[in-house]
Design an enzyme around this catalytic site. Sequence first.
Site, PDB file in Angstrom:
ATOM      1  CE1 TYR A 135      24.442   7.898  82.029  1.00  0.00           C
ATOM      2  CE2 TYR A 135      24.492   7.316  79.721  1.00  0.00           C
ATOM      3  CZ  TYR A 135      23.814   7.798  80.807  1.00  0.00           C
ATOM      4  OH  TYR A 135      22.517   8.179  80.670  1.00  0.00           O
ATOM      5  CE  LYS A 189      22.561  13.618  97.140  1.00  0.00           C
ATOM      6  NZ  LYS A 189      21.322  14.310  97.605  1.00  0.00           N
ATOM      7  CG  ASP A 221      18.783  16.583  96.461  1.00  0.00           C
ATOM      8  OD1 ASP A 221      19.692  17.402  96.198  1.00  0.00           O
ATOM      9  OD2 ASP A 221      18.594  16.148  97.618  1.00  0.00           O
ATOM     10  CG  ASP A 245      20.190  10.400  80.793  1.00  0.00           C
ATOM     11  OD1 ASP A 245      19.797  10.757  79.661  1.00  0.00           O
ATOM     12  OD2 ASP A 245      19.795   9.373  81.366  1.00  0.00           O
ATOM     13  CG  ASP A 249      14.860  12.978  79.260  1.00  0.00           C
ATOM     14  OD1 ASP A 249      15.651  13.293  78.345  1.00  0.00           O
ATOM     15  OD2 ASP A 249      14.186  11.925  79.251  1.00  0.00           O
TER      16      ASP A 249
HETATM   17  C1  IPM Z   1      20.296  10.468  75.896  1.00  0.00           C
HETATM   18  C2  IPM Z   1      19.798   9.048  75.995  1.00  0.00           C
HETATM   19  C3  IPM Z   1      21.005   8.121  76.052  1.00  0.00           C
HETATM   20  C4  IPM Z   1      21.796   8.463  77.296  1.00  0.00           C
HETATM   21  C5  IPM Z   1      20.690   6.626  76.001  1.00  0.00           C
HETATM   22  C6  IPM Z   1      19.784   6.287  74.828  1.00  0.00           C
HETATM   23  C7  IPM Z   1      21.936   5.802  75.976  1.00  0.00           C
HETATM   24  O1  IPM Z   1      18.975   8.911  77.108  1.00  0.00           O
HETATM   25  O2  IPM Z   1      20.966  10.789  74.901  1.00  0.00           O
HETATM   26  O3  IPM Z   1      20.005  11.254  76.795  1.00  0.00           O
HETATM   27  O4  IPM Z   1      21.485   7.986  78.382  1.00  0.00           O
HETATM   28  O5  IPM Z   1      22.749   9.235  77.176  1.00  0.00           O
HETATM   29 MG    MG Z   2      18.527  10.708  78.097  1.00  0.00          MG
END
Ligand code: IPM
Ligand code: MG
Length: 354
Positions: A135, A189, A221, A245, A249
Amino acid sequence: MKICVLPGDGIGPEIMAQAVRVLNALGLKFEMEEALLGGCAVDHTGNPYPEATQRLAREADAVLLGAVGGPKWDTLAREHRPERGLLGIRKDLNLFANLRPAILYPELANASTLKAEVVAGLDILIVRELTGDIYFGQPRGIELREVNGERQRVGWNTMIYAEYEIRRILKVAFEAAQKRGRKLCSVDKMNVLETTQLWRDIAEEVAKEYPDVELSHMLVDNAAMQLVRNPKQFDVMVTGNMFGDILSDEASMLTGSIGMLPSASLDANNKGLYEPSHGSAPDIAGKGVANPLATILSAAMMLRYTFNQEEAAQRIESAVKKVLALGYRTGDIFEPGTNRVGTREMGDAVLVAL
Ligand code: IPM
Ligand code: MG
């Protein structure tokens, strides 16, 4: 207790209004000041993280954020995108430790797309490194290069971690595990990437300081697969920015209700930025139907981690459990037989429960 309030874009202002009402109902003395971050900041100042916001955020003890971004700003140059505002404030305040709990509330067991027995009682904490990795790696860019005898565009980013960055996030994760089930799974990884070989080596070194926590390692993975196969094997997971990230999710959706999940991003002194795990949901913005509970629960995390107000944090969390038990549901967690309410009514219900 000085709070910088950043409602942001999309549903941000609506959900933030409810969190602020809840904070004001606690009978504690907060100083709250609002500022702009994200698309709204671009519209007003041309900068997604304007100087006035920087000043306020640096002065405050904690930052409470709604959400940023939306299709309106997607065509802007990268440095003017709302997401840059979010990355900018994380880096500026040195918020390297991102805590993302994924908890399944028993009342919402049917919201998950997984079988109830796979997710019942799920309680995972993902600890994501937030200010390093690909990042923020340098160099980066898109440029013209000679490839296969022709000039073409090449995009490149650098995955990079220094030892101190890995060490400090692992300590946060081990300490979180000590307060929970004492199991820590470090995700990397290392079969391909040197950066994450270093990650694994340092995890082993840091583990020596925490003999009461059981450390395991998993390739990313496999971790993605195990999260849907048998998520309850995990207690705390720790990983880098990019893997975190993605996995956070995935973990949040095991619960079926990303609209319920708060998050905290902390520096070394427990100053923190608190935000819901979900995004700005531009499709339902301004309609008064968004779920404010993740933001309200983020305010509870703020009371716990930055202000050491454990009792007040638990009051909010109990109030949220109570409104769920009473059957109040916003559209994202609605099922037949429950009471569908809008954003403000959900805030009302939490206030009554408080
Ligand atoms: C998160 C989001 C952010 C990230 C984006 C919006 C920059 O996906 O907070 O997980 O990738 O960190
Ligand atoms: Mg995110």
